[in-house]
Motif scaffolding. Structure first.
Motif, PDB file in Angstrom:
ATOM      1  N   ARG A   9      12.809 -11.155  54.140  1.00 44.27           N
ATOM      2  CA  ARG A   9      13.553 -10.322  53.464  1.00 44.27           C
ATOM      3  C   ARG A   9      15.005 -10.329  53.723  1.00 44.27           C
ATOM      4  O   ARG A   9      15.153 -10.517  54.999  1.00 44.27           O
ATOM      5  N   ARG A  10      15.804 -10.095  52.691  1.00 40.21           N
ATOM      6  CA  ARG A  10      17.225  -9.975  53.122  1.00 40.21           C
ATOM      7  C   ARG A  10      17.778  -8.554  53.008  1.00 40.21           C
ATOM      8  O   ARG A  10      17.157  -7.847  52.022  1.00 40.21           O
ATOM      9  N   THR A  11      18.665  -8.299  53.636  1.00 44.44           N
ATOM     10  CA  THR A  11      19.074  -6.801  53.725  1.00 44.44           C
ATOM     11  C   THR A  11      20.763  -6.814  53.016  1.00 44.44           C
ATOM     12  O   THR A  11      21.359  -7.540  53.423  1.00 44.44           O
ATOM     13  N   ILE A  12      20.942  -5.991  51.968  1.00 48.18           N
ATOM     14  CA  ILE A  12      22.177  -6.252  51.401  1.00 48.18           C
ATOM     15  C   ILE A  12      22.807  -4.694  51.172  1.00 48.18           C
ATOM     16  O   ILE A  12      22.064  -3.946  50.720  1.00 48.18           O
ATOM     17  N   GLU A  13      24.043  -4.422  51.487  1.00 48.95           N
ATOM     18  CA  GLU A  13      24.532  -3.366  51.539  1.00 48.95           C
ATOM     19  C   GLU A  13      25.437  -3.245  50.219  1.00 48.95           C
ATOM     20  O   GLU A  13      26.291  -4.247  49.887  1.00 48.95           O
ATOM     21  N   VAL A  14      25.193  -2.052  49.335  1.00 51.34           N
ATOM     22  CA  VAL A  14      25.917  -2.033  48.214  1.00 51.34           C
ATOM     23  C   VAL A  14      26.537  -0.544  47.826  1.00 51.34           C
ATOM     24  O   VAL A  14      25.889   0.267  48.289  1.00 51.34           O
ATOM     25  N   PRO A  15      27.793  -0.543  47.067  1.00 53.43           N
ATOM     26  CA  PRO A  15      28.108   0.533  46.723  1.00 53.43           C
ATOM     27  C   PRO A  15      27.434   1.297  45.576  1.00 53.43           C
ATOM     28  O   PRO A  15      26.789   0.500  44.908  1.00 53.43           O
ATOM     29  N   CYS A  16      27.353   2.638  45.506  1.00 53.12           N
ATOM     30  CA  CYS A  16      26.531   3.283  44.507  1.00 53.12           C
ATOM     31  C   CYS A  16      26.872   4.568  44.165  1.00 53.12           C
ATOM     32  O   CYS A  16      27.873   5.150  44.895  1.00 53.12           O
ATOM     33  N   THR A  17      26.692   5.101  42.954  1.00 54.35           N
ATOM     34  CA  THR A  17      26.963   6.331  42.481  1.00 54.35           C
ATOM     35  C   THR A  17      25.848   7.082  42.287  1.00 54.35           C
ATOM     36  O   THR A  17      24.784   6.410  41.566  1.00 54.35           O
ATOM     37  N   VAL A  18      25.370   8.391  42.817  1.00 56.25           N
ATOM     38  CA  VAL A  18      24.393   9.298  42.638  1.00 56.25           C
ATOM     39  C   VAL A  18      24.952  10.348  41.726  1.00 56.25           C
ATOM     40  O   VAL A  18      25.924  11.061  41.966  1.00 56.25           O
ATOM     41  N   ASP A  19      24.042  10.601  40.575  1.00 58.66           N
ATOM     42  CA  ASP A  19      24.482  11.364  39.488  1.00 58.66           C
ATOM     43  C   ASP A  19      23.303  12.344  39.210  1.00 58.66           C
ATOM     44  O   ASP A  19      22.133  12.003  39.094  1.00 58.66           O
ATOM     45  N   VAL A  20      23.307  13.561  39.721  1.00 61.45           N
ATOM     46  CA  VAL A  20      22.454  14.525  39.544  1.00 61.45           C
ATOM     47  C   VAL A  20      22.783  15.737  38.706  1.00 61.45           C
ATOM     48  O   VAL A  20      23.652  16.436  39.017  1.00 61.45           O
ATOM     49  N   GLU A  21      21.895  16.093  37.703  1.00 58.45           N
ATOM     50  CA  GLU A  21      22.316  17.163  36.817  1.00 58.45           C
ATOM     51  C   GLU A  21      21.045  18.114  36.656  1.00 58.45           C
ATOM     52  O   GLU A  21      19.998  17.636  36.415  1.00 58.45           O
ATOM     53  N   GLN A  22      21.170  19.379  36.633  1.00 58.32           N
ATOM     54  CA  GLN A  22      20.143  20.424  36.363  1.00 58.32           C
ATOM     55  C   GLN A  22      20.766  21.561  35.464  1.00 58.32           C
ATOM     56  O   GLN A  22      21.190  22.510  35.764  1.00 58.32           O
ATOM     57  N   THR A  23      20.969  21.185  33.979  1.00 59.35           N
ATOM     58  CA  THR A  23      21.205  22.045  32.983  1.00 59.35           C
ATOM     59  C   THR A  23      20.168  22.477  32.045  1.00 59.35           C
ATOM     60  O   THR A  23      19.243  21.766  31.979  1.00 59.35           O
ATOM     61  N   PRO A  24      20.283  23.274  31.059  1.00 61.31           N
ATOM     62  CA  PRO A  24      19.313  23.622  29.994  1.00 61.31           C
ATOM     63  C   PRO A  24      19.354  21.960  29.178  1.00 61.31           C
ATOM     64  O   PRO A  24      18.385  21.846  28.571  1.00 61.31           O
ATOM     65  N   ASP A  32      23.185   4.470  40.413  1.00 58.48           N
ATOM     66  CA  ASP A  32      23.809   3.439  39.842  1.00 58.48           C
ATOM     67  C   ASP A  32      24.253   2.497  40.937  1.00 58.48           C
ATOM     68  O   ASP A  32      25.054   2.783  41.569  1.00 58.48           O
ATOM     69  N   LEU A  33      23.788   1.139  40.950  1.00 58.47           N
ATOM     70  CA  LEU A  33      24.011   0.333  42.090  1.00 58.47           C
ATOM     71  C   LEU A  33      25.453  -0.503  41.626  1.00 58.47           C
ATOM     72  O   LEU A  33      25.316  -1.649  42.051  1.00 58.47           O
ATOM     73  N   HIS A  34      26.035  -0.130  40.761  1.00 58.22           N
ATOM     74  CA  HIS A  34      27.221  -0.915  40.228  1.00 58.22           C
ATOM     75  C   HIS A  34      26.898  -2.418  39.993  1.00 58.22           C
ATOM     76  O   HIS A  34      27.679  -3.130  40.262  1.00 58.22           O
ATOM     77  N   CYS A  63      28.677   6.786  47.281  1.00 56.17           N
ATOM     78  CA  CYS A  63      28.134   6.557  48.688  1.00 56.17           C
ATOM     79  C   CYS A  63      27.728   5.016  48.741  1.00 56.17           C
ATOM     80  O   CYS A  63      28.190   4.105  47.837  1.00 56.17           O
ATOM     81  N   HIS A  64      26.891   4.651  49.493  1.00 54.55           N
ATOM     82  CA  HIS A  64      26.373   3.196  49.624  1.00 54.55           C
ATOM     83  C   HIS A  64      24.936   3.305  49.681  1.00 54.55           C
ATOM     84  O   HIS A  64      24.402   4.203  50.196  1.00 54.55           O
ATOM     85  N   ALA A  65      24.151   2.210  49.349  1.00 54.69           N
ATOM     86  CA  ALA A  65      22.652   1.964  49.529  1.00 54.69           C
ATOM     87  C   ALA A  65      22.432   0.669  50.255  1.00 54.69           C
ATOM     88  O   ALA A  65      23.554  -0.322  50.072  1.00 54.69           O
ATOM     89  N   THR A  66      21.348   0.597  50.905  1.00 53.98           N
ATOM     90  CA  THR A  66      20.803  -0.637  51.456  1.00 53.98           C
ATOM     91  C   THR A  66      19.579  -1.060  50.515  1.00 53.98           C
ATOM     92  O   THR A  66      18.745  -0.377  50.297  1.00 53.98           O
ATOM     93  N   VAL A  67      19.794  -2.362  50.106  1.00 59.18           N
ATOM     94  CA  VAL A  67      18.934  -3.047  49.289  1.00 59.18           C
ATOM     95  C   VAL A  67      17.855  -4.130  50.098  1.00 59.18           C
ATOM     96  O   VAL A  67      18.780  -4.828  50.891  1.00 59.18           O
ATOM     97  N   VAL A  68      16.878  -3.774  50.179  1.00 62.12           N
ATOM     98  CA  VAL A  68      16.139  -5.050  50.837  1.00 62.12           C
ATOM     99  C   VAL A  68      15.284  -5.648  50.095  1.00 62.12           C
ATOM    100  O   VAL A  68      14.383  -5.270  49.289  1.00 62.12           O
ATOM    101  N   ARG A  69      15.536  -6.918  50.084  1.00 68.98           N
ATOM    102  CA  ARG A  69      15.203  -7.844  48.800  1.00 68.98           C
ATOM    103  C   ARG A  69      13.700  -8.116  49.130  1.00 68.98           C
ATOM    104  O   ARG A  69      13.496  -8.888  50.505  1.00 68.98           O
ATOM    105  N   ALA A  70      12.802  -8.304  48.270  1.00 65.61           N
ATOM    106  CA  ALA A  70      11.599  -8.869  48.589  1.00 65.61           C
ATOM    107  C   ALA A  70      11.382 -10.459  48.575  1.00 65.61           C
ATOM    108  O   ALA A  70      12.289 -10.930  47.775  1.00 65.61           O
ATOM    109  N   GLY A  71      10.550 -10.922  49.269  1.00 64.16           N
ATOM    110  CA  GLY A  71      10.455 -12.449  49.499  1.00 64.16           C
ATOM    111  C   GLY A  71       9.570 -12.963  48.089  1.00 64.16           C
ATOM    112  O   GLY A  71       8.912 -12.034  47.521  1.00 64.16           O
TER     113      GLY A  71
END
Length: 100
Positions: A9-24, A32-34, A63-71
């Motif tokens: 497995r490989r580990t990769i750090e990527v920038p990301c955007t978290v979008d949360v909305e709670q409206t009518p 979004d992992l860009h 923020c950023h995220a860690t992606v662990v790639r499956a073999g």
């Protein structure tokens, strides 16, 4: 072929955007992992404090995220398990009333 390659497995750090909305109009939480593509069996961990989004609010955070790639072996197993789960849904969905 190297056995570590098959289960490795490989580990990769990527920038990301978290979008949360709670409206009518919308209740959603997106990450979004860009442009980074995530495949079957990959694991994504977002490194950000939990968001407390009240009703009527929309929050976007960078923020950023860690992606662990499956073999290759894990990716294949994920495909097999997915098809098995899908066929179980077919069995439940098409049973007649008298089926035991």
């Amino acid at each position: 072929m190297n056995a570590l390659f098959m289960i490795g497995r490989r580990t990769i750090e990527v920038p990301c955007t978290v979008d949360v909305e709670q409206t009518p109009d919308s209740l959603h939480a997106y990450v979004d992992l860009h442009g980074f593509e995530v495949g079957p069996g990959d694991e994504v961990t977002v490194h950000a404090p939990p968001l407390d989004v009240g009703f009527g609010e929309h929050v976007v955070r960078e923020c950023h995220a860690t992606v662990v790639r499956a073999g290759p072996l894990e990716r294949f197993w994920t495909h097999v398990a997915g098809y098995k789960e899908l066929t179980e849904l077919y069995e439940v969905g098409f049973q007649g009333e008298g089926a035991a």
